[in-house]
Write a protein that holds these residues in place. Structure first.
Motif, PDB file in Angstrom:
ATOM      1  N   ASN A  32       0.801  -1.228   0.000  1.00  0.00           N
ATOM      2  CA  ASN A  32       0.000   0.000   0.000  1.00  0.00           C
ATOM      3  C   ASN A  32       0.838   1.284   0.000  1.00  0.00           C
ATOM      4  OD1 ASN A  32      -2.276  -1.618  -0.038  1.00  0.00           O
ATOM      5  ND2 ASN A  32      -2.568  -1.526   2.176  1.00  0.00           N
ATOM      6  N   TRP A  81      -5.990  -0.600 -12.355  1.00  0.00           N
ATOM      7  CA  TRP A  81      -5.622  -1.065 -11.023  1.00  0.00           C
ATOM      8  C   TRP A  81      -4.133  -1.367 -10.909  1.00  0.00           C
ATOM      9  CZ3 TRP A  81      -9.814  -5.395 -11.566  1.00  0.00           C
ATOM     10  CH2 TRP A  81     -11.080  -4.798 -11.598  1.00  0.00           C
ATOM     11  N   GLU A  90      -4.287  -1.442  -2.191  1.00  0.00           N
ATOM     12  CA  GLU A  90      -5.579  -0.764  -2.242  1.00  0.00           C
ATOM     13  C   GLU A  90      -5.680   0.235  -1.100  1.00  0.00           C
ATOM     14  OE1 GLU A  90      -8.637  -3.717  -1.940  1.00  0.00           O
ATOM     15  OE2 GLU A  90      -8.077  -4.317   0.080  1.00  0.00           O
ATOM     16  N   TYR A  91      -6.471   1.284  -1.331  1.00  0.00           N
ATOM     17  CA  TYR A  91      -6.702   2.333  -0.329  1.00  0.00           C
ATOM     18  C   TYR A  91      -5.374   2.799   0.283  1.00  0.00           C
ATOM     19  CZ  TYR A  91     -11.550   0.771  -0.688  1.00  0.00           C
ATOM     20  OH  TYR A  91     -12.802   0.428  -1.157  1.00  0.00           O
ATOM     21  N   ARG A  94      -5.463   7.102   3.451  1.00  0.00           N
ATOM     22  CA  ARG A  94      -6.694   7.189   4.246  1.00  0.00           C
ATOM     23  C   ARG A  94      -6.595   8.373   5.191  1.00  0.00           C
ATOM     24  NH1 ARG A  94     -10.024   2.567   4.469  1.00  0.00           N
ATOM     25  NH2 ARG A  94      -9.194   0.708   3.462  1.00  0.00           N
ATOM     26  N   ASN A 119     -15.018   5.859  -6.272  1.00  0.00           N
ATOM     27  CA  ASN A 119     -14.500   4.659  -5.610  1.00  0.00           C
ATOM     28  C   ASN A 119     -13.172   4.224  -6.211  1.00  0.00           C
ATOM     29  OD1 ASN A 119     -14.985   2.168  -3.805  1.00  0.00           O
ATOM     30  ND2 ASN A 119     -14.681   1.249  -5.812  1.00  0.00           N
ATOM     31  N   ASP A 122     -10.424   6.371  -4.786  1.00  0.00           N
ATOM     32  CA  ASP A 122     -10.117   6.049  -3.388  1.00  0.00           C
ATOM     33  C   ASP A 122      -9.365   4.729  -3.265  1.00  0.00           C
ATOM     34  OD1 ASP A 122     -11.463   8.346  -2.681  1.00  0.00           O
ATOM     35  OD2 ASP A 122     -13.279   7.328  -1.993  1.00  0.00           O
ATOM     36  N   LYS A 123      -9.835   3.713  -3.983  1.00  0.00           N
ATOM     37  CA  LYS A 123      -9.292   2.360  -3.813  1.00  0.00           C
ATOM     38  C   LYS A 123      -8.030   2.111  -4.622  1.00  0.00           C
ATOM     39  CE  LYS A 123     -10.708  -2.506  -3.822  1.00  0.00           C
ATOM     40  NZ  LYS A 123     -11.844  -3.452  -4.037  1.00  0.00           N
ATOM     41  N   HIS A 124      -7.988   2.592  -5.857  1.00  0.00           N
ATOM     42  CA  HIS A 124      -6.887   2.265  -6.763  1.00  0.00           C
ATOM     43  C   HIS A 124      -6.032   3.468  -7.157  1.00  0.00           C
ATOM     44  CE1 HIS A 124      -8.555  -1.755  -7.165  1.00  0.00           C
ATOM     45  NE2 HIS A 124      -9.728  -1.230  -7.473  1.00  0.00           N
TER      46      HIS A 124
END
Length: 228
Positions: A32, A81, A90-91, A94, A119, A122-124
């Motif tokens: 991450n 991705w 992912e993510y 934060r 989304n 935020d995620k990828h």
């Protein structure tokens, strides 16, 4: 002898655990971390399958309506991705930096659902190491890299196709794409997505792990494009 055998099994077990821990820690050192990944997956969703499945589930929310109204979408971008050779981040931030509404709006031609765009950022997107504008520019460039076979652009009737046949059609119209860089996913009966692996500079890239998660059905259904 039984005691030695027990000790041997114990030592082997310890060795396996230690090797696993070393492998995990090697992965964890960049887990991450934004920008620390090996390649991208460009995921192209067959929109008619998504809409048909959503209708069967009774999912008629605003996000679904945006994609599943009257417009004749065929393949749409699900996402771009970042991937490791094994696994994926992912993510990576934060909370994630807030995505500007103007950028979201600019992507609706490729990703026809605002919630999906937010989304995916935020995620990828936060794992790409790119700023929000540069990430969505990369999505647009990646999509432009891939040509959709003509027979799937205006599909007016349901079509049953073998996943291998679909891959071959994409390979035929995309010079440099090989079957080690593309995979097809499905649900219990329908085509879900075509996933194409790309290097960080958006060249076709072999990806064995992605291919291992491909659809294993002999044939899948492609519902027709709406309004087709």
């Amino acid at each position: 002898m039984p005691r030695l055998d027990t000790i041997s099994r114990f030592l082997i077990s310890v060795g396996i655990i230690l090797c696993s821990a070393v492998g995990a820690s090697a992965q964890d050192r960049r887990q991450n971390a934004p920008g620390e990944f090996d390649f991208y997956v460009l995921s192209l969703s067959w929109s008619p399958s998504f809409c048909e499945a959503a209708s069967e589930r009774g999912n008629n929310g605003r996000g679904t309506q945006a994609q599943c109204g009257g417009r004749p979408y065929s393949f749409v971008v699900h996402g771009l991705w970042p991937q490791y050779e094994r696994g994926f981040p992912e993510y990576c931030q934060r909370p994630s930096p807030r995505l500007a509404r103007s950028i979201m709006s600019s992507m609706l031609d490729l990703m026809p659902a605002p919630g999906l765009i937010y989304n995916e950022w935020d995620k990828h997107g936060t794992c790409s190491g790119l700023g929000e504008r540069a990430y969505f520019e990369a999505i647009r460039k990646a999509r432009a890299t891939v040509k959709i076979p003509e027979e799937f652009l205006q599909l007016s009737e349901p079509k049953t196709v073998a996943p291998d046949e679909l891959e071959t059609a994409f390979i035929k119209v995309n010079p440099g794409l090989s079957n080690s860089a593309i995979s097809v996913t499905c649900d219990s009966k329908r085509l879900s997505e075509v996933r194409i692996c790309l290097s960080k500079d958006l060249q076709f890239h072999s990806c064995e792990e992605i291919d291992r998660r491909a659809c294993r059905r002999d044939q899948v259904l492609m519902p027709p494009v709406r309004g087709g």
